[in-house]
Design a protein around this motif. Structure first.
Motif, PDB file in Angstrom:
ATOM      1  N   ARG A 112      34.677  29.709  24.218  1.00 49.08           N
ATOM      2  CA  ARG A 112      35.539  28.944  23.304  1.00 49.08           C
ATOM      3  C   ARG A 112      36.515  29.935  22.656  1.00 49.08           C
ATOM      4  O   ARG A 112      36.252  30.498  21.604  1.00 49.08           O
ATOM      5  CB  ARG A 112      34.702  28.199  22.264  1.00 49.08           C
ATOM      6  N   THR A 142      35.500  23.206  21.157  1.00 49.32           N
ATOM      7  CA  THR A 142      35.395  23.417  19.711  1.00 49.32           C
ATOM      8  C   THR A 142      35.774  22.145  18.975  1.00 49.32           C
ATOM      9  O   THR A 142      36.905  21.675  19.101  1.00 49.32           O
ATOM     10  CB  THR A 142      36.321  24.555  19.249  1.00 49.32           C
ATOM     11  N   ALA A 194      30.015  31.241  20.440  1.00 46.94           N
ATOM     12  CA  ALA A 194      31.344  30.804  20.860  1.00 46.94           C
ATOM     13  C   ALA A 194      31.873  31.672  21.990  1.00 46.94           C
ATOM     14  O   ALA A 194      32.462  31.184  22.963  1.00 46.94           O
ATOM     15  CB  ALA A 194      32.305  30.828  19.672  1.00 46.94           C
TER      16      ALA A 194
END
Length: 603
Positions: free
Chosen positions: A550, A114, A545
């Motif tokens: 993440r 990220t 994500a």
């Protein structure tokens, strides 16, 4: 003294003389600090105030840094971090990796993949949601010691990443850990405004180390801006002369907080019993001054205070307990306060002896009735009456508050004896209270009659709480759907049953429970024409994500897309899937159960 005008610098020197010198900047006793090494990073250079943060001896790890484990622990009511273990910083660490250790942290690699350009704006948007489960994840995410999001040198130079973490911890009503994190972080990463706000919240939280640190803090930042904190410290120490000096500094400033000056000067030093008519906006130091005055607070303060101040506002006496009760219940159902604080507010309400002796006949309703039932149950010796009071409490309580009141209900019911009428209810109470072993025992008794109406109504929640064995789930899912879809009478709304079944299966599937195609087919006609409003950008990014693992970004996106209002069912399901995808299975199941309770209440 009140009318004098002395230059702020001269007064600052006087105030420092009047304060006890800080004997170092040791971490709070109940906080644990861990910093995570960043490959190739140089150790932070500590100087000035930062030197007081550094340990006196060479760094020695007492406990290892947070591992990359993604497990989490469910919270029965308001989120409280696990009992931590003290640790010193590791060599060659990024100062932004500072964090606290404890159960359920999100792992040292939570920001892997990220970029800071994504994480920091999402962090700035973060506010407490309507979900206790998500707010619990938020606190743990903010406190986790982890390698910070990647960024180039220019981005790091202007970053507020550490300050935002501290600021948001306080915003989520976690003053204890916000202060612990601020006390250990490199002071060069925290701005004056954030540090003052967190120090004020720590004063409200009763931190006994805030005042001793004032001289060191005021050497780094603007002395005049810290005078409200200094004033509270002097007033608590009964050092009225030094408090008057600090107030003189405040009077010389423009702009100044006249409300704080009035409360400190007139209500505390002069002992006036009438508070100013204007007390909003409420700040941490103003609330601390109001606490010191000991005067009952007006109803207006309990309407819509900042979440960060709510726990401490509830500790103060109120002119009207109904407003205080309402705030306590609203805060509890969102996980802003712990169940124990709600119980304390319930205990503060005064009732007549005859009402406590026969609460079911009392002419009360709403929050006052719940407080009456709670008090009466704790005082009652007859086990059957205690169970009856708990049952009435549950009948009149909306689902979000009921979920938060689990520990209170467990105290109310006490040591109930199993019978045909209470096994399902007691299984539900212990499930809500987070007493898994007891819930499993009661559920085993209740599950003998799967066709019982109460059992059938609560069965999906028991599934999501992990009480239903896999084999039983597979055998009971179809019959449960058939029962929900079967209209009890010709006038019943068939769409309501299909909607409930569809919502349940959607959350089951999101939480990882297998839903066969044959079962889906039974409810495929269910539909909801209500508009669903959410950010397509955040929704799509959340799926990406989660798929990429993440973890930190997934949690941030889930929180931001949830927001502070009602969470649409498709959004709730995606949040459940996303939390599971990054390993936060217990949190996903907790949130799924919350979402299901909300969906059931609306149908």
């Amino acid at each position: 003294m009140h009318g004098s005008r002395v230059k702020p610098l001269s007064l600052f020197l006087i105030v420092l003389v009047g304060m006890s010198p800080a004997a170092g900047f040791a971490a709070p006793r109940d906080a644990s600090f861990t910093a995570v090494a960043t490959p190739g990073a140089a150790p932070p250079a500590f100087s000035g105030l930062a030197a007081t943060f550094a340990p006196a001896a060479a760094p020695q790890v007492v406990s290892p840094p947070v591992a990359a484990s993604t497990g989490s622990t469910p919270a029965a009511s308001a989120p409280i971090l696990g009992t931590p273990v003290e640790a010193a910083p590791l060599p060659d660490v990024s100062p932004e990796s500072v964090g606290l250790s404890g159960a359920g942290m999100l792992g040292a690699d939570m920001w892997k993949g990220t970029p800071r350009a994504v994480a920091e704006p999402l962090l700035a948007m973060l506010t407490p949601t309507s979900s206790p489960a998500l707010n619990d994840v938020a606190r743990r995410m903010l406190a986790t010691a982890a390698v910070p999001p990647s960024a180039d040198a220019a981005a790091k130079a202007t970053s507020r990443f550490t300050a935002l973490r501290i600021e948001k911890l306080a915003a989520f009503a976690d003053a204890r850990d916000a202060w612990a994190l601020a006390s250990r972080a490199d002071p060069g990463l925290i701005d004056d405004k954030t540090m003052r706000a967190v120090a004020g919240a720590a004063l409200l939280d009763g931190r006994d180390d805030v005042c001793g640190r004032m001289p060191a803090l005021m050497q780094k930042w603007s002395q005049a801006d810290w005078q409200e904190v200094v004033t509270i410290c002097q007033l608590r120490a009964k050092n009225d002369k030094a408090a008057e000096v600090a107030l003189d500094v405040l009077r010389a400033e423009t702009p100044r907080d006249d409300m704080f000056l009035q409360v400190a000067d007139k209500n505390i030093l002069a002992g006036t019993k009438t508070l100013p008519t204007q007390l909003t906006p409420l700040t941490p130091t103003l609330l601390a001054a109001l606490q010191l005055s000991g005067l009952p607070l007006p109803e207006i303060l309990y309407g819509h205070p900042d979440d960060a101040l709510t726990p401490f506002l509830l500790d103060a006496p109120a002119r009207e307990n109904v407003a205080r009760l309402g705030l306590a219940e609203r805060a509890a159902q969102r996980g802003i306060i712990a169940a124990a604080r709600l119980a304390a507010v319930y205990r503060d309400v005064a009732f007549k002896p005859d009402e406590l002796a026969a609460p079911l006949a009392a002419p009360e309703s709403g929050s006052r009735m719940r407080a009456l039932l709670y008090q009466a149950a704790l005082a009652e010796k007859d086990a059957s009456k205690r169970v009856a009071y708990a049952a009435r409490f549950m009948q009149m309580t909306p689902s979000p508050l009921l979920d938060a009141a689990g520990p209170l209900l467990a105290d109310m019911a006490g040591d109930a004896t199993p019978d045909a009428t209470n096994t399902v209810m007691m299984a539900q109470i212990d499930m809500l209270a987070g007493r898994d072993d007891m819930a499993q025992k009661w559920f085993a008794l209740a599950a003998r009659d799967f066709t019982h109406d109460d059992m059938r109504a609560l069965w999906p929640q028991f599934v999501l709480a992990g009480l239903v064995p896999d084999g039983d789930y597979a055998a009971e899912l179809g019959p449960w759907v058939d029962a929900v879809l079967a209209a009890p009478n010709p006038n019943a709304d068939a769409n309501k049953g299909r909607g409930l079944a569809a919502a349940t299966l959607l959350l089951f599937d999101a939480a990882g429970h297998v839903v066969p195609d044959t079962v889906w087919a039974k409810v495929i006609a269910a539909h909801d024409n209500k508009p669903v409003v959410f950010s397509p950008l955040l929704f799509d990014r959340l799926r990406d994500a989660a798929a990429a693992g993440r973890r930190g970004e997934t949690v941030l996106l889930a929180l931001d897309i949830a927001g502070a209002g009602d969470i649409p069912l498709p959004v709730a399901a995606q949040i459940v899937r996303s939390l599971r995808a990054v390993g936060l299975t217990a949190d996903a199941q907790n949130f799924a159960r919350e979402a299901l309770m909300t969906a059931m209440q609306g149908m």
